[in-house]
Motif scaffolding. Structure first.
Motif, PDB file in Angstrom:
ATOM      1  N   HIS A 239       0.632  -0.792  -0.061  1.00  0.00           N
ATOM      2  CA  HIS A 239      -0.255  -0.161   0.414  1.00  0.00           C
ATOM      3  C   HIS A 239       0.794   1.410   0.165  1.00  0.00           C
ATOM      4  O   HIS A 239       1.549   1.634   0.639  1.00  0.00           O
ATOM      5  CB  HIS A 239      -0.678   0.116   1.434  1.00  0.00           C
ATOM      6  CG  HIS A 239      -1.675   1.316   1.443  1.00  0.00           C
ATOM      7  ND1 HIS A 239      -2.796   1.513   0.302  1.00  0.00           N
ATOM      8  CD2 HIS A 239      -0.914   2.378   1.905  1.00  0.00           C
ATOM      9  CE1 HIS A 239      -3.283   2.552   0.786  1.00  0.00           C
ATOM     10  NE2 HIS A 239      -2.662   3.820   1.685  1.00  0.00           N
ATOM     11  N   ILE A 240       0.664   1.847  -1.438  1.00  0.00           N
ATOM     12  CA  ILE A 240       1.775   3.669  -1.220  1.00  0.00           C
ATOM     13  C   ILE A 240       0.711   4.752  -0.727  1.00  0.00           C
ATOM     14  O   ILE A 240      -0.558   4.945  -0.889  1.00  0.00           O
ATOM     15  CB  ILE A 240       1.831   3.952  -2.520  1.00  0.00           C
ATOM     16  CG1 ILE A 240       2.315   2.436  -3.421  1.00  0.00           C
ATOM     17  CG2 ILE A 240       2.610   5.085  -2.526  1.00  0.00           C
ATOM     18  CD1 ILE A 240       2.682   2.654  -4.658  1.00  0.00           C
TER      19      ILE A 240
ATOM     20  N   ASP B 299      -4.550   9.571   3.867  1.00  0.00           N
ATOM     21  CA  ASP B 299      -4.298   8.708   4.309  1.00  0.00           C
ATOM     22  C   ASP B 299      -4.066   8.572   6.468  1.00  0.00           C
ATOM     23  O   ASP B 299      -3.235   9.443   6.844  1.00  0.00           O
ATOM     24  CB  ASP B 299      -2.931   7.873   4.177  1.00  0.00           C
ATOM     25  CG  ASP B 299      -4.263   7.024   2.671  1.00  0.00           C
ATOM     26  OD1 ASP B 299      -5.428   6.744   2.847  1.00  0.00           O
ATOM     27  OD2 ASP B 299      -3.148   6.419   1.638  1.00  0.00           O
ATOM     28  N   SER B 300      -4.781   7.671   6.832  1.00  0.00           N
ATOM     29  CA  SER B 300      -4.223   7.148   8.301  1.00  0.00           C
ATOM     30  C   SER B 300      -3.739   6.184   8.657  1.00  0.00           C
ATOM     31  O   SER B 300      -4.864   5.223   7.691  1.00  0.00           O
ATOM     32  CB  SER B 300      -5.532   8.322   8.952  1.00  0.00           C
ATOM     33  OG  SER B 300      -6.815   7.241   9.023  1.00  0.00           O
ATOM     34  N   LEU B 301      -3.623   5.596   9.810  1.00  0.00           N
ATOM     35  CA  LEU B 301      -3.509   4.424  10.275  1.00  0.00           C
ATOM     36  C   LEU B 301      -4.217   4.289   9.840  1.00  0.00           C
ATOM     37  O   LEU B 301      -4.881   2.630   9.542  1.00  0.00           O
ATOM     38  CB  LEU B 301      -2.648   4.513  11.235  1.00  0.00           C
ATOM     39  CG  LEU B 301      -1.913   3.148  11.581  1.00  0.00           C
ATOM     40  CD1 LEU B 301      -0.924   2.720  10.240  1.00  0.00           C
ATOM     41  CD2 LEU B 301      -1.179   3.350  13.188  1.00  0.00           C
ATOM     42  N   ALA B 302      -6.028   4.699  10.709  1.00  0.00           N
ATOM     43  CA  ALA B 302      -7.170   4.406  11.209  1.00  0.00           C
ATOM     44  C   ALA B 302      -8.122   3.560   9.691  1.00  0.00           C
ATOM     45  O   ALA B 302      -8.478   2.102  10.056  1.00  0.00           O
ATOM     46  CB  ALA B 302      -7.731   5.260  12.323  1.00  0.00           C
ATOM     47  N   LYS B 303      -7.723   5.016   8.771  1.00  0.00           N
ATOM     48  CA  LYS B 303      -7.889   4.176   7.222  1.00  0.00           C
ATOM     49  C   LYS B 303      -7.657   3.348   6.580  1.00  0.00           C
ATOM     50  O   LYS B 303      -8.111   2.352   6.401  1.00  0.00           O
ATOM     51  CB  LYS B 303      -8.162   5.333   6.924  1.00  0.00           C
ATOM     52  CG  LYS B 303      -8.797   6.453   6.717  1.00  0.00           C
ATOM     53  CD  LYS B 303      -8.932   7.624   5.596  1.00  0.00           C
ATOM     54  CE  LYS B 303      -9.945   9.186   6.478  1.00  0.00           C
ATOM     55  NZ  LYS B 303      -9.761   9.595   4.863  1.00  0.00           N
ATOM     56  N   ILE B 304      -6.139   3.371   7.020  1.00  0.00           N
ATOM     57  CA  ILE B 304      -5.481   1.634   6.305  1.00  0.00           C
ATOM     58  C   ILE B 304      -6.225   0.467   6.371  1.00  0.00           C
ATOM     59  O   ILE B 304      -6.156  -0.303   6.388  1.00  0.00           O
ATOM     60  CB  ILE B 304      -4.017   2.019   6.223  1.00  0.00           C
ATOM     61  CG1 ILE B 304      -3.610   3.018   5.430  1.00  0.00           C
ATOM     62  CG2 ILE B 304      -2.859   0.400   5.909  1.00  0.00           C
ATOM     63  CD1 ILE B 304      -2.068   3.787   5.644  1.00  0.00           C
TER      64      ILE B 304
ATOM     65  N   LEU C 297       7.954   0.488  11.984  1.00  0.00           N
ATOM     66  CA  LEU C 297       6.916   1.871  12.219  1.00  0.00           C
ATOM     67  C   LEU C 297       7.123   2.151  14.409  1.00  0.00           C
ATOM     68  O   LEU C 297       6.713   1.707  14.445  1.00  0.00           O
ATOM     69  CB  LEU C 297       6.008   1.965  11.681  1.00  0.00           C
ATOM     70  CG  LEU C 297       5.701   2.184  10.540  1.00  0.00           C
ATOM     71  CD1 LEU C 297       4.480   1.721   9.826  1.00  0.00           C
ATOM     72  CD2 LEU C 297       7.290   2.836   9.542  1.00  0.00           C
ATOM     73  N   ARG C 298       7.880   2.929  14.162  1.00  0.00           N
ATOM     74  CA  ARG C 298       7.808   3.650  15.692  1.00  0.00           C
ATOM     75  C   ARG C 298       6.542   4.697  16.474  1.00  0.00           C
ATOM     76  O   ARG C 298       6.830   4.300  17.379  1.00  0.00           O
ATOM     77  CB  ARG C 298       9.559   4.263  16.088  1.00  0.00           C
ATOM     78  CG  ARG C 298      10.525   2.426  16.160  1.00  0.00           C
ATOM     79  CD  ARG C 298      11.435   2.912  16.574  1.00  0.00           C
ATOM     80  NE  ARG C 298      12.958   2.337  16.444  1.00  0.00           N
ATOM     81  CZ  ARG C 298      14.010   1.806  16.780  1.00  0.00           C
ATOM     82  NH1 ARG C 298      14.206   3.200  17.740  1.00  0.00           N
ATOM     83  NH2 ARG C 298      14.562   0.983  16.819  1.00  0.00           N
ATOM     84  N   SER C 299       6.513   5.426  14.799  1.00  0.00           N
ATOM     85  CA  SER C 299       5.603   6.347  14.679  1.00  0.00           C
ATOM     86  C   SER C 299       4.208   6.213  14.842  1.00  0.00           C
ATOM     87  O   SER C 299       4.261   5.450  13.049  1.00  0.00           O
ATOM     88  CB  SER C 299       6.099   7.561  14.736  1.00  0.00           C
ATOM     89  OG  SER C 299       5.457   8.748  14.362  1.00  0.00           O
TER      90      SER C 299
ATOM     91  N   VAL D 117       3.760   9.217   5.897  1.00  0.00           N
ATOM     92  CA  VAL D 117       4.519   9.834   5.296  1.00  0.00           C
ATOM     93  C   VAL D 117       4.331   9.267   4.126  1.00  0.00           C
ATOM     94  O   VAL D 117       4.239   8.719   3.276  1.00  0.00           O
ATOM     95  CB  VAL D 117       6.416   9.929   4.924  1.00  0.00           C
ATOM     96  CG1 VAL D 117       7.101  10.675   4.343  1.00  0.00           C
ATOM     97  CG2 VAL D 117       6.858  10.279   6.942  1.00  0.00           C
ATOM     98  N   THR D 118       3.630  10.616   3.008  1.00  0.00           N
ATOM     99  CA  THR D 118       3.145  10.354   2.244  1.00  0.00           C
ATOM    100  C   THR D 118       4.379   9.441   0.699  1.00  0.00           C
ATOM    101  O   THR D 118       5.093  10.317   0.623  1.00  0.00           O
ATOM    102  CB  THR D 118       2.683  12.058   1.012  1.00  0.00           C
ATOM    103  OG1 THR D 118       1.590  12.137   2.224  1.00  0.00           O
ATOM    104  CG2 THR D 118       2.244  11.089  -0.520  1.00  0.00           C
ATOM    105  N   GLY D 119       3.462   8.658   0.249  1.00  0.00           N
ATOM    106  CA  GLY D 119       4.713   7.568  -0.812  1.00  0.00           C
ATOM    107  C   GLY D 119       5.854   6.986   0.047  1.00  0.00           C
ATOM    108  O   GLY D 119       5.898   5.558  -0.997  1.00  0.00           O
ATOM    109  N   THR D 120       5.219   6.225   0.729  1.00  0.00           N
ATOM    110  CA  THR D 120       6.256   5.183   2.200  1.00  0.00           C
ATOM    111  C   THR D 120       5.002   4.546   1.891  1.00  0.00           C
ATOM    112  O   THR D 120       4.055   4.437   1.208  1.00  0.00           O
ATOM    113  CB  THR D 120       6.025   5.206   3.411  1.00  0.00           C
ATOM    114  OG1 THR D 120       6.533   7.034   4.056  1.00  0.00           O
ATOM    115  CG2 THR D 120       6.150   4.644   3.844  1.00  0.00           C
TER     116      THR D 120
END
Length: 439
Positions: A230-231, A236-241, A258-260, A264-267
């Motif tokens: 998933h790009i 986007d948010s963690l909840a949405k994904i 991921l620690r946070s 970041v867009t594009g990740t």
């Protein structure tokens, strides 16, 4: 096949072209009126002519069964009207509609009835369309159809298998492609054999039945983890994904290191998902399954196959297949289910939904159990023992088994089997478990 069924029923073989104008000889044809299959049966009419239609199967898509139903339907229409033009019109518009029109306009043939503003344009054109199809099909060159390529007739044999078996697995059994098996079994709506039947006859390429029957006892299915990408996009948010892919936040963060929770867009994120895979066990494996693929689950009061499947993130049908259950509803509290999940020993939890009480990993089982396949899709836990001890295993009796054949299978005597299982006679029946003492 069409001409054969029509000929055997004493009907004109030219009626085969009715399927051509109905569906173009396409088994999966679907009309705006919800008519389905080669012969475009409506649901009610299909059931009237003994075609099974439920959440797993739609026999309107079964070439042979739907053709038999169409032949029976056409026979009834001709018996009703005594005229093939009216019978064919009745196939399209319904017998009641034609009967009412004949009475209303005092007609005795299709052509007279078609002169009135009573039939739909589709029905008025239906009989001429069939006549045109017959004329063209019998002499295509005369009407400009040249260099025609005719398809080979549908040819297959059947293999009886258990519930919930994927057509991909059937392809593996037959050493053929999934595309070939799916083309032969287009009536199966879910790509699996029905969960509400103890056995189902799948259609396989002619000549493959022997190898498929041999491979059936070697077939093993298990759940593996696959990954998609998933790009991250703007917004986007963690909840949405997590909602989109039905996973929990903790799992997503850990898999991607991921620690946070800041994205970041594009990740690119790795998204895990469960996938069912199939394999044939080695011929010399004697049915043993790798211990690190096994989880045993004891059913609790109130649990269902669907709830257990959700807990382990596996399809309900696969649990039915793994344990040789007669259907998705045939379980009881206290019963033990075997689940095959790739690298289960390394898995602390299959999903966040799995409770500690209901989860048993192979790490806990390694010291006292192993898995042996004794029969088609039947898997049983047996205790390991040292060479000087007696090993006890269990055998589920299948249709066709006798005490004598089971004794021969394990190099034992019927007297030993009767003694170990406290049997008073040689009579046994499918479904019971027999104790096997391997000394």
């Amino acid at each position: 096949m069409f001409q054969k069924e029509l000929r055997e029923a004493g009907l004109p073989e030219d009626l085969a072209y009715l399927a051509m104008i109905e569906s173009g000889f396409t088994q999966r044809a679907y009309s705006r009126a919800s008519a389905v299959g080669l012969w475009q049966f409506m649901k009610g009419t299909g059931k009237d002519y003994n075609l099974k239609i439920d959440r797993y199967v739609d026999e309107r898509r079964h070439a042979e069964k739907s053709t038999k139903a169409a032949v029976a339907f056409l026979s009834d229409l001709y018996a009703n009207f005594g005229d093939w033009h009216l019978a064919v019109a009745g196939y399209n518009a319904g017998a009641g509609k034609i009967r009412k029109g004949l009475r209303k306009y005092k007609c005795n043939n299709f052509w007279s009835l078609a002169q009135h503003r009573y039939l739909r344009l589709e029905t008025k054109r239906y009989v001429p369309k069939l006549i045109a199809a017959i004329l063209i099909a019998k002499n295509p060159e005369k009407y400009g159809f040249t260099d025609l390529k005719y398809k080979s007739p549908l040819d297959y044999e059947t293999l009886a298998v258990g519930p919930g078996l994927s057509l991909d697995a059937v392809a593996l059994l037959c050493k053929t492609s999934s595309k070939t098996i799916k083309r032969l079994n287009q009536e199966l709506k879910t790509g699996r054999t029905p969960l509400n039947r103890s056995h189902y006859k799948v259609q396989i390429p002619r000549g493959s039945k022997e190898i498929a029957a041999t491979n059936l006892s070697r077939l093993n299915s298990f759940v593996s983890t696959g990954y998609k990408t998933h790009i991250i996009r703007k917004g986007d948010s963690l909840a949405k994904i997590c909602k989109r892919y039905n996973i929990n936040k903790t799992t997503l963060l850990k898999i991607n290191n991921l620690r946070s929770r800041k994205l970041v867009t594009g990740t690119r994120l790795r998204i895990p998902y469960s996938t069912v895979r199939y394999r044939l066990l080695d011929k010399d494996s004697k049915g043993q399954i790798a211990a690190n693929d096994l989880i045993l689950h004891t059913i609790k009061p109130g649990e269902t196959i669907s709830k257990i499947a959700a807990s382990y993130n596996v399809p309900p049908g696969l649990i039915v297949t793994w344990n040789g259950l007669k259907s998705v509803h045939k379980i009881r509290a206290g019963q033990q289910l075997a689940l095959y999940i790739e690298d289960a020993e390394k898995t602390v939890s299959i999903t966040a939904k799995t409770s500690k009480k209901s989860r048993v990993t192979t790490k806990e089982l390694k010291s006292n159990s192993a898995m042996i396949v004794l029969a088609e899709q039947k898997k049983f836990a047996v205790s390991e023992s040292t060479p000087d001890q007696t090993t006890v295993s269990w055998y589920h009796v299948r249709p066709g088994d006798s005490l004598w054949t089971i004794a021969r299978k394990f190099n034992l005597s019927t007297k030993q089997l009767k003694s170990w299982n406290k049997l008073k006679s040689n009579r046994i029946h499918p479904g019971i478990k027999l104790k096997i003492n391997n000394v």
